[in-house]
Design a protein around this motif. Sequence first.
Motif, PDB file in Angstrom:
ATOM      1  N   GLY A 181       0.794  -1.219   0.000  1.00  0.00           N
ATOM      2  CA  GLY A 181       0.000   0.000   0.000  1.00  0.00           C
ATOM      3  C   GLY A 181       0.829   1.274   0.000  1.00  0.00           C
ATOM      4  N   ALA A 182       1.978   1.260   0.684  1.00  0.00           N
ATOM      5  CA  ALA A 182       2.826   2.459   0.710  1.00  0.00           C
ATOM      6  C   ALA A 182       3.305   2.795  -0.701  1.00  0.00           C
ATOM      7  CB  ALA A 182       4.015   2.254   1.644  1.00  0.00           C
ATOM      8  N   ALA A 183       3.682   1.768  -1.460  1.00  0.00           N
ATOM      9  CA  ALA A 183       4.131   2.001  -2.835  1.00  0.00           C
ATOM     10  C   ALA A 183       2.972   2.478  -3.706  1.00  0.00           C
ATOM     11  CB  ALA A 183       4.745   0.730  -3.417  1.00  0.00           C
ATOM     12  N   LEU A 184       1.781   1.908  -3.502  1.00  0.00           N
ATOM     13  CA  LEU A 184       0.612   2.337  -4.282  1.00  0.00           C
ATOM     14  C   LEU A 184       0.232   3.776  -3.953  1.00  0.00           C
ATOM     15  CD1 LEU A 184      -1.607  -0.874  -4.088  1.00  0.00           C
ATOM     16  CD2 LEU A 184      -0.218  -0.083  -6.023  1.00  0.00           C
ATOM     17  N   ALA A 185       0.319   4.145  -2.666  1.00  0.00           N
ATOM     18  CA  ALA A 185       0.003   5.515  -2.276  1.00  0.00           C
ATOM     19  C   ALA A 185       1.008   6.493  -2.887  1.00  0.00           C
ATOM     20  CB  ALA A 185      -0.013   5.643  -0.757  1.00  0.00           C
ATOM     21  N   ALA A 186       2.283   6.114  -2.901  1.00  0.00           N
ATOM     22  CA  ALA A 186       3.298   6.971  -3.518  1.00  0.00           C
ATOM     23  C   ALA A 186       3.023   7.118  -5.010  1.00  0.00           C
ATOM     24  CB  ALA A 186       4.694   6.399  -3.270  1.00  0.00           C
ATOM     25  N   LEU A 187       2.658   6.010  -5.654  1.00  0.00           N
ATOM     26  CA  LEU A 187       2.343   6.030  -7.081  1.00  0.00           C
ATOM     27  C   LEU A 187       1.148   6.942  -7.367  1.00  0.00           C
ATOM     28  CD1 LEU A 187       2.884   4.734  -9.896  1.00  0.00           C
ATOM     29  CD2 LEU A 187       1.309   2.933  -9.228  1.00  0.00           C
ATOM     30  N   ALA A 188       0.174   6.932  -6.460  1.00  0.00           N
ATOM     31  CA  ALA A 188      -1.039   7.735  -6.658  1.00  0.00           C
ATOM     32  C   ALA A 188      -0.739   9.226  -6.722  1.00  0.00           C
ATOM     33  CB  ALA A 188      -2.032   7.463  -5.528  1.00  0.00           C
ATOM     34  N   TRP A 189       0.304   9.678  -6.059  1.00  0.00           N
ATOM     35  CA  TRP A 189       0.565  11.105  -5.993  1.00  0.00           C
ATOM     36  C   TRP A 189       1.666  11.569  -6.933  1.00  0.00           C
ATOM     37  CZ3 TRP A 189      -3.560  13.068  -4.723  1.00  0.00           C
ATOM     38  CH2 TRP A 189      -4.373  12.494  -3.754  1.00  0.00           C
ATOM     39  N   LEU A 190       2.156  10.677  -7.784  1.00  0.00           N
ATOM     40  CA  LEU A 190       3.080  11.106  -8.832  1.00  0.00           C
ATOM     41  C   LEU A 190       2.317  11.915  -9.885  1.00  0.00           C
ATOM     42  CD1 LEU A 190       5.090   7.812  -9.465  1.00  0.00           C
ATOM     43  CD2 LEU A 190       5.889   9.844  -8.249  1.00  0.00           C
ATOM     44  N   THR A 191       3.035  12.670 -10.689  1.00  0.00           N
ATOM     45  CA  THR A 191       2.377  13.353 -11.806  1.00  0.00           C
ATOM     46  C   THR A 191       1.822  12.298 -12.742  1.00  0.00           C
ATOM     47  OG1 THR A 191       4.356  13.395 -13.163  1.00  0.00           O
ATOM     48  CG2 THR A 191       4.004  15.286 -11.676  1.00  0.00           C
ATOM     49  N   ASP A 192       0.874  12.686 -13.583  1.00  0.00           N
ATOM     50  CA  ASP A 192       0.286  11.731 -14.526  1.00  0.00           C
ATOM     51  C   ASP A 192       1.367  11.041 -15.361  1.00  0.00           C
ATOM     52  OD1 ASP A 192      -2.217  12.386 -13.594  1.00  0.00           O
ATOM     53  OD2 ASP A 192      -2.736  13.636 -15.318  1.00  0.00           O
ATOM     54  N   ALA A 193       2.299  11.806 -15.890  1.00  0.00           N
ATOM     55  CA  ALA A 193       3.342  11.245 -16.755  1.00  0.00           C
ATOM     56  C   ALA A 193       4.252  10.301 -15.978  1.00  0.00           C
ATOM     57  CB  ALA A 193       4.164  12.363 -17.398  1.00  0.00           C
ATOM     58  N   SER A 194       4.639  10.683 -14.743  1.00  0.00           N
ATOM     59  CA  SER A 194       5.522   9.825 -13.946  1.00  0.00           C
ATOM     60  C   SER A 194       4.816   8.544 -13.517  1.00  0.00           C
ATOM     61  CB  SER A 194       6.012  10.577 -12.708  1.00  0.00           C
ATOM     62  OG  SER A 194       6.811  11.670 -13.071  1.00  0.00           O
ATOM     63  N   ALA A 195       3.548   8.651 -13.121  1.00  0.00           N
ATOM     64  CA  ALA A 195       2.783   7.465 -12.719  1.00  0.00           C
ATOM     65  C   ALA A 195       2.603   6.521 -13.910  1.00  0.00           C
ATOM     66  CB  ALA A 195       1.435   7.873 -12.148  1.00  0.00           C
ATOM     67  N   GLY A 219      -1.007  -0.420 -22.155  1.00  0.00           N
ATOM     68  CA  GLY A 219      -2.025   0.525 -22.603  1.00  0.00           C
ATOM     69  C   GLY A 219      -2.175   1.755 -21.739  1.00  0.00           C
ATOM     70  N   ALA A 220      -2.311   2.885 -22.397  1.00  0.00           N
ATOM     71  CA  ALA A 220      -2.462   4.161 -21.699  1.00  0.00           C
ATOM     72  C   ALA A 220      -3.783   4.239 -20.947  1.00  0.00           C
ATOM     73  CB  ALA A 220      -2.340   5.318 -22.691  1.00  0.00           C
ATOM     74  N   VAL A 221      -4.866   3.713 -21.528  1.00  0.00           N
ATOM     75  CA  VAL A 221      -6.180   3.816 -20.886  1.00  0.00           C
ATOM     76  C   VAL A 221      -6.213   3.010 -19.583  1.00  0.00           C
ATOM     77  CG1 VAL A 221      -8.645   3.313 -21.122  1.00  0.00           C
ATOM     78  CG2 VAL A 221      -7.395   4.384 -23.010  1.00  0.00           C
ATOM     79  N   PRO A 222      -5.769   1.731 -19.559  1.00  0.00           N
ATOM     80  CA  PRO A 222      -5.761   1.016 -18.278  1.00  0.00           C
ATOM     81  C   PRO A 222      -4.866   1.686 -17.235  1.00  0.00           C
ATOM     82  CG  PRO A 222      -5.527  -0.539 -20.076  1.00  0.00           C
ATOM     83  CD  PRO A 222      -5.419   0.843 -20.662  1.00  0.00           C
ATOM     84  N   ARG A 223      -3.743   2.225 -17.657  1.00  0.00           N
ATOM     85  CA  ARG A 223      -2.857   2.909 -16.707  1.00  0.00           C
ATOM     86  C   ARG A 223      -3.558   4.140 -16.130  1.00  0.00           C
ATOM     87  NH1 ARG A 223       1.522   1.389 -20.520  1.00  0.00           N
ATOM     88  NH2 ARG A 223       1.280   3.411 -21.529  1.00  0.00           N
ATOM     89  N   THR A 224      -4.218   4.904 -16.972  1.00  0.00           N
ATOM     90  CA  THR A 224      -4.923   6.110 -16.511  1.00  0.00           C
ATOM     91  C   THR A 224      -6.052   5.741 -15.556  1.00  0.00           C
ATOM     92  OG1 THR A 224      -4.378   7.251 -18.564  1.00  0.00           O
ATOM     93  CG2 THR A 224      -6.206   8.151 -17.284  1.00  0.00           C
ATOM     94  N   GLN A 225      -6.796   4.685 -15.878  1.00  0.00           N
ATOM     95  CA  GLN A 225      -7.893   4.246 -15.009  1.00  0.00           C
ATOM     96  C   GLN A 225      -7.353   3.781 -13.658  1.00  0.00           C
ATOM     97  OE1 GLN A 225      -9.755   1.347 -17.556  1.00  0.00           O
ATOM     98  NE2 GLN A 225     -11.159   2.853 -18.420  1.00  0.00           N
ATOM     99  N   LEU A 226      -6.264   3.024 -13.666  1.00  0.00           N
ATOM    100  CA  LEU A 226      -5.681   2.538 -12.427  1.00  0.00           C
ATOM    101  C   LEU A 226      -5.178   3.703 -11.573  1.00  0.00           C
ATOM    102  CD1 LEU A 226      -4.774   0.342 -10.520  1.00  0.00           C
ATOM    103  CD2 LEU A 226      -2.728   0.033 -11.923  1.00  0.00           C
ATOM    104  N   ILE A 227      -4.519   4.650 -12.183  1.00  0.00           N
ATOM    105  CA  ILE A 227      -4.033   5.824 -11.447  1.00  0.00           C
ATOM    106  C   ILE A 227      -5.213   6.565 -10.812  1.00  0.00           C
ATOM    107  CG2 ILE A 227      -2.902   8.080 -11.668  1.00  0.00           C
ATOM    108  CD1 ILE A 227      -1.227   6.728 -13.978  1.00  0.00           C
ATOM    109  N   GLY A 228      -6.310   6.709 -11.546  1.00  0.00           N
ATOM    110  CA  GLY A 228      -7.501   7.368 -11.005  1.00  0.00           C
ATOM    111  C   GLY A 228      -8.066   6.634  -9.798  1.00  0.00           C
ATOM    112  N   ARG A 229      -8.140   5.303  -9.889  1.00  0.00           N
ATOM    113  CA  ARG A 229      -8.645   4.506  -8.752  1.00  0.00           C
ATOM    114  C   ARG A 229      -7.729   4.643  -7.550  1.00  0.00           C
ATOM    115  NH1 ARG A 229     -12.622   0.436  -9.719  1.00  0.00           N
ATOM    116  NH2 ARG A 229     -12.845   0.558  -7.469  1.00  0.00           N
TER     117      ARG A 229
END
Length: 171
Positions: free
Chosen positions: A50-64, A75-85
């Motif tokens: 979870g700590a890694a996921l939380a860090a990933l959540a707050w990266l910029t869109d491009a970095s995440a 795929g860009a769409v699954p990555r964008t959806q996952l970042i949003g979740r």
Amino acid sequence: AASSAAAALAAAALPPKPLGALSAAEAQRLFSNIGLAKLAPRFAEARTDGAALAALAWLTDASAAAALAALGIPGAVPRTQLIGRLRDFARTGVPAPLLLRAAADPAKPLRRVDWLEGAGATWAEAAAALNDELLKVGALRGQLVAVHARADGAPGPILPDGAGGGGGAGA
């Protein structure tokens, strides 16, 4: 299954868990329960918690997106959806029911189970133990399960005089 429903009801009463506090196993269950089970092995190989996921959540869109691409998330769409979740979970916490163990693989053949037992100090613990036993034998969501609940501590099924056969949970 009745035990899955009992475990889900018990979990629903719990407050959301902070994303950063998830263990690696809870992160895997989260992916499975939000429809991303196919991604779970990639995160498991990277020992993502979870700590890694939380860090990933707050990266910029491009970095995440770059970090997810490096993990092999296509795929860009699954990555964008996952970042949003992940960002939603980082803000609000992860609902406890999403951290329950996922159901067994529906591709496995069904088989009859005559008796299982789950015990615990509370009804929620007993339901969770029974759910674990059902998953071990490959019980699937939607299968018919009969549950005999007892609070007297005695082992075995409650049977009327002269009745035979199993009890407890059957799938």
